[in-house]
Design a protein around this motif. Sequence first.
Motif, short mmCIF file in Angstrom:
data_model
loop_
_atom_site.label_atom_id
_atom_site.label_comp_id
_atom_site.label_asym_id
_atom_site.label_seq_id
_atom_site.Cartn_x
_atom_site.Cartn_y
_atom_site.Cartn_z
N THR A 164 0.84 -1.20 0.00
CA THR A 164 0.00 0.00 0.00
C THR A 164 0.88 1.25 0.00
O THR A 164 0.63 2.20 -0.74
N ALA A 165 1.92 1.22 0.86
CA ALA A 165 2.80 2.39 0.94
C ALA A 165 3.41 2.68 -0.43
O ALA A 165 3.41 3.82 -0.90
N LEU A 166 3.89 1.62 -1.08
CA LEU A 166 4.52 1.81 -2.40
C LEU A 166 3.51 2.37 -3.39
O LEU A 166 3.78 3.32 -4.11
N ALA A 167 2.33 1.74 -3.35
CA ALA A 167 1.30 2.16 -4.32
C ALA A 167 0.96 3.63 -4.11
O ALA A 167 0.83 4.39 -5.05
N VAL A 168 0.83 4.03 -2.82
CA VAL A 168 0.47 5.42 -2.54
C VAL A 168 1.59 6.35 -2.96
O VAL A 168 1.39 7.32 -3.68
N ALA A 169 2.82 5.99 -2.52
CA ALA A 169 3.94 6.89 -2.79
C ALA A 169 4.22 7.02 -4.27
O ALA A 169 4.60 8.08 -4.74
N ALA A 170 4.03 5.94 -5.01
CA ALA A 170 4.40 5.98 -6.42
C ALA A 170 3.28 6.53 -7.30
O ALA A 170 3.36 6.47 -8.51
N GLN A 171 2.25 7.06 -6.68
CA GLN A 171 1.18 7.70 -7.47
C GLN A 171 1.73 8.89 -8.23
O GLN A 171 2.48 9.69 -7.66
N PRO A 172 1.38 9.08 -9.46
CA PRO A 172 1.81 10.30 -10.15
C PRO A 172 1.11 11.52 -9.56
O PRO A 172 0.05 11.38 -8.94
N PRO A 173 1.68 12.70 -9.73
CA PRO A 173 1.02 13.90 -9.23
C PRO A 173 -0.31 14.11 -9.96
O PRO A 173 -0.49 13.62 -11.08
N ALA A 174 -1.20 14.87 -9.33
CA ALA A 174 -2.47 15.18 -9.98
C ALA A 174 -2.21 16.14 -11.14
O ALA A 174 -1.32 16.99 -11.06
N PRO A 175 -2.95 16.01 -12.23
CA PRO A 175 -2.77 16.94 -13.35
C PRO A 175 -3.09 18.37 -12.94
O PRO A 175 -3.83 18.59 -11.98
N TYR A 176 -2.50 19.32 -13.69
CA TYR A 176 -2.75 20.73 -13.39
C TYR A 176 -3.34 21.43 -14.62
O TYR A 176 -2.82 21.29 -15.73
N GLY A 177 -4.39 22.21 -14.43
CA GLY A 177 -4.92 23.09 -15.49
C GLY A 177 -5.51 22.34 -16.66
O GLY A 177 -5.76 21.13 -16.60
N PRO A 178 -5.75 23.06 -17.78
CA PRO A 178 -6.30 22.40 -18.97
C PRO A 178 -5.33 21.33 -19.47
O PRO A 178 -4.11 21.53 -19.42
N LEU A 179 -5.87 20.23 -19.98
CA LEU A 179 -5.02 19.11 -20.39
C LEU A 179 -5.19 18.79 -21.87
O LEU A 179 -6.25 19.03 -22.44
N PRO A 180 -4.12 18.25 -22.50
CA PRO A 180 -4.23 17.87 -23.91
C PRO A 180 -5.05 16.60 -24.08
O PRO A 180 -5.02 15.72 -23.22
N SER A 181 -5.75 16.51 -25.21
CA SER A 181 -6.46 15.27 -25.55
C SER A 181 -5.45 14.31 -26.18
O SER A 181 -4.38 14.72 -26.60
N ALA A 192 19.02 15.01 -8.11
CA ALA A 192 18.01 16.06 -7.98
C ALA A 192 17.85 16.44 -6.51
O ALA A 192 18.09 15.62 -5.62
N SER A 193 17.46 17.68 -6.28
CA SER A 193 17.23 18.13 -4.91
C SER A 193 16.06 17.38 -4.30
O SER A 193 16.00 17.17 -3.09
N HIS A 194 15.11 16.98 -5.14
CA HIS A 194 13.93 16.26 -4.65
C HIS A 194 13.52 15.21 -5.69
O HIS A 194 13.65 15.45 -6.89
N GLU A 195 13.02 14.11 -5.17
CA GLU A 195 12.40 13.10 -6.05
C GLU A 195 11.12 12.65 -5.36
O GLU A 195 11.05 12.62 -4.14
N ARG A 196 10.15 12.29 -6.15
CA ARG A 196 8.88 11.86 -5.57
C ARG A 196 9.11 10.54 -4.84
O ARG A 196 9.69 9.61 -5.42
N PRO A 197 8.67 10.43 -3.60
CA PRO A 197 8.92 9.20 -2.86
C PRO A 197 8.28 7.99 -3.54
O PRO A 197 7.26 8.13 -4.20
N GLY A 198 8.92 6.87 -3.37
CA GLY A 198 8.32 5.63 -3.86
C GLY A 198 8.88 5.16 -5.19
O GLY A 198 8.51 4.11 -5.69
N GLY A 199 9.81 5.91 -5.75
CA GLY A 199 10.45 5.49 -7.00
C GLY A 199 9.56 5.72 -8.20
O GLY A 199 8.39 6.12 -8.07
N GLY A 200 10.14 5.48 -9.36
CA GLY A 200 9.35 5.62 -10.60
C GLY A 200 9.44 7.00 -11.22
O GLY A 200 9.16 7.16 -12.41
N PHE A 201 9.85 7.97 -10.43
CA PHE A 201 9.92 9.34 -10.96
C PHE A 201 11.27 9.97 -10.63
O PHE A 201 11.37 11.15 -10.30
#
Length: 694
Positions: free
Chosen positions: A15-32, A363-372
């Motif tokens: 669960t921890a991995l799954a939560v941490a490795a979630q991509p960030p939420a999209p921002y603003g208008p998005l491309p189709s 990098a100064s920061h990486e998203r926790p959980g790997g993958g990014f």
Amino acid sequence: MLRFNSLVVYCLVATALAVAAQPPAPYGPLPSPRQLAWHEMEFYGFVHFTVNTFTDREWGYGDESPAIFNPTDFDADQIARTARDAGMRGLILTAKHHDGFCLWPSRYTEHSVKHAPWRGGRGDVVREMAEACRRAGIKFGVYLSPWDRNHPDYGRPAYLEYYRHQLRELLTNYGPLFTVWFDGANGGDGFYGGANERRNIDNRTYYDWPGTWAIVRELQPMASMFSDAGPDFRWVGNEQGIAGETCWATLDMTKPNRYPGGGSAGLNSGERPGTQWLPAECDVSIRPGWFYHAGEDEAVKSPAQLLDIYFKSVGRGACLNLNLPPDRRGRIHENDVRALRGFRRLLDETFAVNLARGARVTASHERPGGGFTAARAVDGDRASYWTTGDEVTTPELVIDLGRETVVSVIDLREHLPLGQRVEAFTVETWRGGGWVEFGSGTSIGNRRLLRGPRTLTTRVRLRITRAAAAPAIAEFGLYAEPLRLDPPAIVRNRQGMVALHASTAAADVRYTTDGSEPTAAAAVYAAPFPLPRGGVVKARVIAGGEGGVGEVAVRRFGFTKGRWKIQTSVADASRKNPARQMIDEAPATVWRAAAPGPLEVTLDLGEAASVGSLEYQPPADGIGAVDRCEVRVSLDGRNWSTVARGEFGNLQANPVAQTLTLSGSPQARFVRLVVLHTLADAPAAIAELGLAGR
Ligand code: FUL
């Protein structure tokens, strides 16, 4: 018990991995998905070809006889291969331009290739181009001009039905289309089945765009549609192919001018945060005009100019749509082919080696959980990306090259499915024990190229300095442009002396004035030289030994203007702007009439000469551009004969020099330009006038 515990641990970790490795939420208008596919095209081309090719005009009036459409050696494969070899991923053909002539045998009109002598009236340019593109492995798209100066019903509801029938033909009979291009131009007057009148329409309502777009969605769901304001990609606001330094992929669709033909305001830079994903396309012709004109054979953009455009279009997050106009044979002219080959070579040389690939990156920061992780930014895969925890918006990333390396181009991409997130960034190189700024920018989007000096460094740092949400960087590439010998600048002064300026004094500039390529045997430039009757000057830098050979610069000059006298029939607007500004070799200085209405400008050449053509340079802003005129000539200043009449099209969007051929290349000492009409009836504006021999 043990089994239960390990199950709990397993579940917790998972669960921890799954939560941490979630991509960030999209921002603003998005491309189709359709827009994402379009972004991947990056560089494609236009093919402007129709009756205009045979009448030497930019906008046909609509009364042209199909009998003039007769390419002598049409070769769709040559066109498609030329495009592919230049690096293009698709071609868009003007199936119908404003003159209404159809390059396919439409069932709905007789004004088409059906009645052309070409291929005995059985030809279909759309089909040949579509098939040639498939053979060449590139995509195909169509331009179907909404404005139709031939159709009798243009301006009435019946025309819309006709237009949609044509659209359906193109959408169903020619295989998959990657784009459908809807132009916004409407100049008013036209033939209209013989009515010969002005028909203005309300661009916003007349075409019922939502209904027209729905047909494209139904029949070609993956085709991206262009217009000034979408629905899939937008005009960049000029026809020079240049996006704003800041160029957002989003636009505010609540603004009142957001419809096809609604004007260019806001389109060059886009709008942030905007209400819709609507990225820019940079359209530009490889020549001054969109259609082929033999008089522009020496005005083909050079490889270095094309590369500059590439950096200012693709390198600012837009797609580049570069027009290649077939000539009267129906082939891409040799000069254009040569320029494209040179351009492709420059592109290949520049982007051959990504110095960041395989380099150590932190990098100064990486998203926790790997993958990014930071490494995702240098893996050459635009689908993967480096990102950080949601709370981090100004992270840094350092590429360690391991040894002193020359870097001159920075290549950045954002992960578009998450929206455009970065708002400002800086790139620095490590020099002399500290970080030194290499360059900075605002929007990234699909791609951002920073072109800087050749810099020797061991490390390169990307600092995101402002972002609306945690940045998602798909690629961070480093390249080095090879050393090149830039083409010299060719200029002529008011007295008519031609000078060649090279950016290096360490090598010879060789030149010719007879049209031949300057080789190592050509004359060495030493001092300015006269060229009284004009001609073509070609020049290049040639360094001895290993030094190499530079790109050729070409300029065509008309007659020298030093001894001309000039008179106008009306005063100038400012009373400070002498008529001489029209013949001062400086297109930036513009003469503007004090009042609207017809006028005459008379040139006294001082002696008689055989005059083959007149060149008119409109002002860069297009305001007051002369779009209808006549030319009269005289030997004595009393008896005049009219030797040319002209209508210039598309001057608002593309205010480039226009040439009028004078019939019979008459002997003349006096030449008179009679201005009959200007854009929007504004006071006439003339940036420069020139005359040339045959
Ligand atoms: C313009 C047209 O009026 C030009 O003739 C050309 O087709 C260009 C691409 O779009 O608006």
